[in-house]
Design an enzyme around this catalytic site. Structure first.
Site, PDB file in Angstrom:
ATOM      1  N   CYS A   1       9.979  11.421  16.647  1.00 19.58           N
ATOM      2  CA  CYS A   1      10.487  10.223  17.330  1.00 19.58           C
ATOM      3  C   CYS A   1      11.990  10.310  17.635  1.00 19.58           C
ATOM      4  CB  CYS A   1      10.199   8.977  16.509  1.00 19.58           C
ATOM      5  SG  CYS A   1       8.447   8.714  16.232  1.00 19.58           S
TER       6      CYS A   1
ATOM      7  N   ASN B   1       4.623   2.862  20.317  1.00 21.21           N
ATOM      8  CA  ASN B   1       5.563   3.924  19.935  1.00 21.21           C
ATOM      9  C   ASN B   1       5.161   5.208  20.665  1.00 21.21           C
ATOM     10  OD1 ASN B   1       7.050   5.916  18.693  1.00 21.21           O
ATOM     11  ND2 ASN B   1       6.636   5.237  16.612  1.00 21.21           N
TER      12      ASN B   1
ATOM     13  N   HIS C   1      14.920   3.436  19.557  1.00 26.46           N
ATOM     14  CA  HIS C   1      13.555   3.970  19.508  1.00 26.46           C
ATOM     15  C   HIS C   1      12.602   2.798  19.289  1.00 26.46           C
ATOM     16  CE1 HIS C   1       9.991   6.083  18.526  1.00 26.46           C
ATOM     17  NE2 HIS C   1      10.048   5.815  17.228  1.00 26.46           N
TER      18      HIS C   1
HETATM   19  N1  ACO Z   1      -4.871  -4.145  11.052  1.00 24.78           N
HETATM   20  C1  ACO Z   1      -5.106  -4.951  10.009  1.00 24.78           C
HETATM   21  N2  ACO Z   1      -4.676  -4.683   8.771  1.00 24.78           N
HETATM   22  C2  ACO Z   1      -4.010  -3.511   8.594  1.00 24.78           C
HETATM   23  C3  ACO Z   1      -3.752  -2.623   9.649  1.00 24.78           C
HETATM   24  C4  ACO Z   1      -4.220  -2.974  10.910  1.00 24.78           C
HETATM   25  N3  ACO Z   1      -4.033  -2.188  11.982  1.00 24.78           N
HETATM   26  N4  ACO Z   1      -3.065  -1.579   9.164  1.00 24.78           N
HETATM   27  C5  ACO Z   1      -2.871  -1.806   7.869  1.00 24.78           C
HETATM   28  N5  ACO Z   1      -3.448  -2.978   7.498  1.00 24.78           N
HETATM   29  C6  ACO Z   1      -3.502  -3.614   6.198  1.00 24.78           C
HETATM   30  C7  ACO Z   1      -3.252  -2.640   5.075  1.00 24.78           C
HETATM   31  O1  ACO Z   1      -4.438  -1.946   4.754  1.00 24.78           O
HETATM   32  C8  ACO Z   1      -2.805  -3.578   3.957  1.00 24.78           C
HETATM   33  O2  ACO Z   1      -3.939  -4.162   3.392  1.00 24.78           O
HETATM   34  P1  ACO Z   1      -4.021  -4.396   1.793  1.00 24.78           P
HETATM   35  O3  ACO Z   1      -2.853  -5.263   1.457  1.00 24.78           O
HETATM   36  O4  ACO Z   1      -5.349  -5.025   1.626  1.00 24.78           O
HETATM   37  O5  ACO Z   1      -3.915  -3.017   1.217  1.00 24.78           O
HETATM   38  C9  ACO Z   1      -2.062  -4.687   4.715  1.00 24.78           C
HETATM   39  O6  ACO Z   1      -2.464  -4.575   6.090  1.00 24.78           O
HETATM   40  C10 ACO Z   1      -0.554  -4.596   4.618  1.00 24.78           C
HETATM   41  O7  ACO Z   1      -0.197  -3.270   4.888  1.00 24.78           O
HETATM   42  P2  ACO Z   1       1.278  -2.799   4.826  1.00 24.78           P
HETATM   43  O8  ACO Z   1       1.275  -1.347   5.111  1.00 24.78           O
HETATM   44  O9  ACO Z   1       1.949  -3.298   3.593  1.00 24.78           O
HETATM   45  O10 ACO Z   1       1.889  -3.628   6.062  1.00 24.78           O
HETATM   46  P3  ACO Z   1       3.345  -3.597   6.618  1.00 24.78           P
HETATM   47  O11 ACO Z   1       3.847  -4.964   6.740  1.00 24.78           O
HETATM   48  O12 ACO Z   1       4.194  -2.582   5.919  1.00 24.78           O
HETATM   49  O13 ACO Z   1       3.110  -3.061   8.104  1.00 24.78           O
HETATM   50  C11 ACO Z   1       3.354  -1.055   9.363  1.00 24.78           C
HETATM   51  C12 ACO Z   1       2.523  -1.797   8.312  1.00 24.78           C
HETATM   52  C13 ACO Z   1       3.285  -1.816  10.664  1.00 24.78           C
HETATM   53  C14 ACO Z   1       2.733   0.333   9.553  1.00 24.78           C
HETATM   54  C15 ACO Z   1       4.800  -0.946   8.894  1.00 24.78           C
HETATM   55  O14 ACO Z   1       4.852  -0.467   7.584  1.00 24.78           O
HETATM   56  C16 ACO Z   1       5.619  -0.056   9.779  1.00 24.78           C
HETATM   57  O15 ACO Z   1       5.846  -0.336  10.937  1.00 24.78           O
HETATM   58  N6  ACO Z   1       6.136   1.049   9.242  1.00 24.78           N
HETATM   59  C17 ACO Z   1       6.900   1.957  10.012  1.00 24.78           C
HETATM   60  C18 ACO Z   1       5.956   2.966  10.526  1.00 24.78           C
HETATM   61  C19 ACO Z   1       6.347   3.496  11.854  1.00 24.78           C
HETATM   62  O16 ACO Z   1       6.963   2.862  12.661  1.00 24.78           O
HETATM   63  N7  ACO Z   1       5.919   4.708  12.073  1.00 24.78           N
HETATM   64  C20 ACO Z   1       6.094   5.296  13.327  1.00 24.78           C
HETATM   65  C21 ACO Z   1       6.739   6.588  13.273  1.00 24.78           C
HETATM   66  S1  ACO Z   1       8.310   6.541  12.541  1.00 24.78           S
HETATM   67  C22 ACO Z   1       9.186   5.701  13.553  1.00 24.78           C
HETATM   68  O17 ACO Z   1       8.953   5.817  14.721  1.00 24.78           O
HETATM   69  C23 ACO Z   1      10.212   4.815  13.001  1.00 24.78           C
END
Ligand code: ACO
Length: 323
Positions: free
Chosen positions: A114, A280, A250
């Site tokens: 990224c 993304n 980004h």
């Molecule tokens: N739909 C519904 N529920 C979901 C989904 C989905 N698509 N994905 C995960 N969940 C659930 C999880 O299983 C979890 O359930 P549980 O509590 O029963 O275990 C719950 O939602 C909460 O999950 P978390 O991972 O704690 O949610 P969070 O608020 O952290 O959001 C996310 C997840 C959106 C992935 C966030 O952590 C994030 O954006 N992280 C950065 C990742 C990123 O951007 N990566 C891209 C590459 S790096 C970059 O470009 C910066």
């Protein structure tokens, strides 16, 4: 006399196919509300089956060259940032060079996921500053959909395909004022595709050929790191955050973008946001956002903006640019 690189033109391309959150609701156990609330994404574009990274790159490149009024044969350098090249080799940059008819110039890919576009821009800027290149084409182009497990709700809702490009030209006026590139490979397992060329046979047997991510871990690191790099960029240039006209971040997650904007005291109407429509797109996200804002008239000649990115590696980087 100091030589700088200046952006002469921008371009981008998005595949036609739109995949909405409602479409994803039919594929995995998720909801439009969850995706919008946690990420800010409403839809993303996905490349057609017969459309590849090189095709996306070519369209963005031609748009940028047109905008810059530069003929492909004038190019001294092509740098493509991609995580999803068409072939193991030659590089996407070499394949693109042939498509454009830009024979003879240096052409290579960089891979920083990224942060790829920031890395590519940083490298090209050094070529221009040193006098090695007078005109450079810099791209981010990705078909990230090809390395996504479309049954994994943790990752498949986040990504999209697309490409963006800039043409840089040597100038006595800045331009790219500074670039800042960093990495910490200790975090490799936080966000990765475990398969590579060398390890393919072993890892493919386990069926792990797709993006795997520690979402909350990536989120925490991205927010703190992007805040730090914004400070580093401003301090290096002896400018105050109030002098920034725009932030072009980004586009991974609206909450990460909002945290960086807050750190810079920038209201969200001075932050370019495309994550809602693009998801993304990895290395393509920053030049896609930049081209969107240039073409809709928000970013104008003379404006000062910061780009910043964070991604797998971990890698992170930024640039301060006078448009
Ligand atoms: N739909 C519904 N529920 C979901 C989904 C989905 N698509 N994905 C995960 N969940 C659930 C999880 O299983 C979890 O359930 P549980 O509590 O029963 O275990 C719950 O939602 C909460 O999950 P978390 O991972 O704690 O949610 P969070 O608020 O952290 O959001 C996310 C997840 C959106 C992935 C966030 O952590 C994030 O954006 N992280 C950065 C990742 C990123 O951007 N990566 C891209 C590459 S790096 C970059 O470009 C910066």
């Amino acid at each position: 006399m100091t030589i700088y690189s200046r952006i002469l033109g921008t371009g981008s391309y998005l595949p036609e196919k739109v995949v909405s959150n409602q479409d994803l609701e039919r594929m995995v156990d998720t909801s439009d509300a969850w995706i919008r609330d946690r990420t800010g994404i409403a839809e993303r574009r996905i490349a057609a089956d017969d459309e590849f990274t090189l095709d996306l790159a070519e369209k963005a490149a031609r748009n940028a060259l047109d905008a810059a009024g530069v003929d492909p044969q004038e190019l001294d350098l092509i740098v493509v940032a991609t995580t999803t090249p068409d072939r193991v080799f030659p590089s996407t940059a070499c394949l693109l060079q042939s498509r454009l008819g830009a024979k003879g110039c240096a052409a290579f890919d960089v891979q920083a996921v990224c942060t790829g576009f920031v890395y590519a821009l940083g490298v090209a800027d050094q070529f221009v500053r040193s006098g090695t290149a007078k005109k450079a084409l810099v791209l981010g182009a990705e078909t990230f959909s090809r390395i996504i497990d479309w049954t994994d709700r943790n990752t498949c809702v986040l990504f999209g395909d697309g490409s963006g490009a800039v043409v840089l030209g040597a100038s006595e006026e800045p331009g790219v004022m500074s670039t800042h590139l960093h990495a910490d490979g200790d975090y490799a397992d936080y966000l990765h595709v475990p398969t590579g060329v060398s390890t393919a046979r072993a890892v493919l047997e386990e069926g792990r050929a797709y993006v795997e991510m520690n979402g909350p871990g990536v989120f925490r690191m991205a927010v703190s790191t992007l805040g730090r790099i914004a400070d580093e960029t401003l301090e290096h240039n002896h400018i105050d955050k109030s002098e920034l006209d725009w932030l072009v971040p980004h586009q991974a997650n609206i909450r990460i973008i909002q945290a960086t904007a807050k750190k810079l005291d920038l209201p969200m109407d001075r932050v370019i946001v495309t994550v809602d429509k693009h998801g993304n797109t990895s290395a393509a996200s920053i030049p896609l956002a930049l081209d969107t804002a240039v073409r809709d008239g928000r970013i104008k000649r003379g404006d000062l903006f910061m780009i910043e990115g964070f991604g797998g590696g971990f890698t992170w980087g930024s640039a301060l640019i006078r448009y």
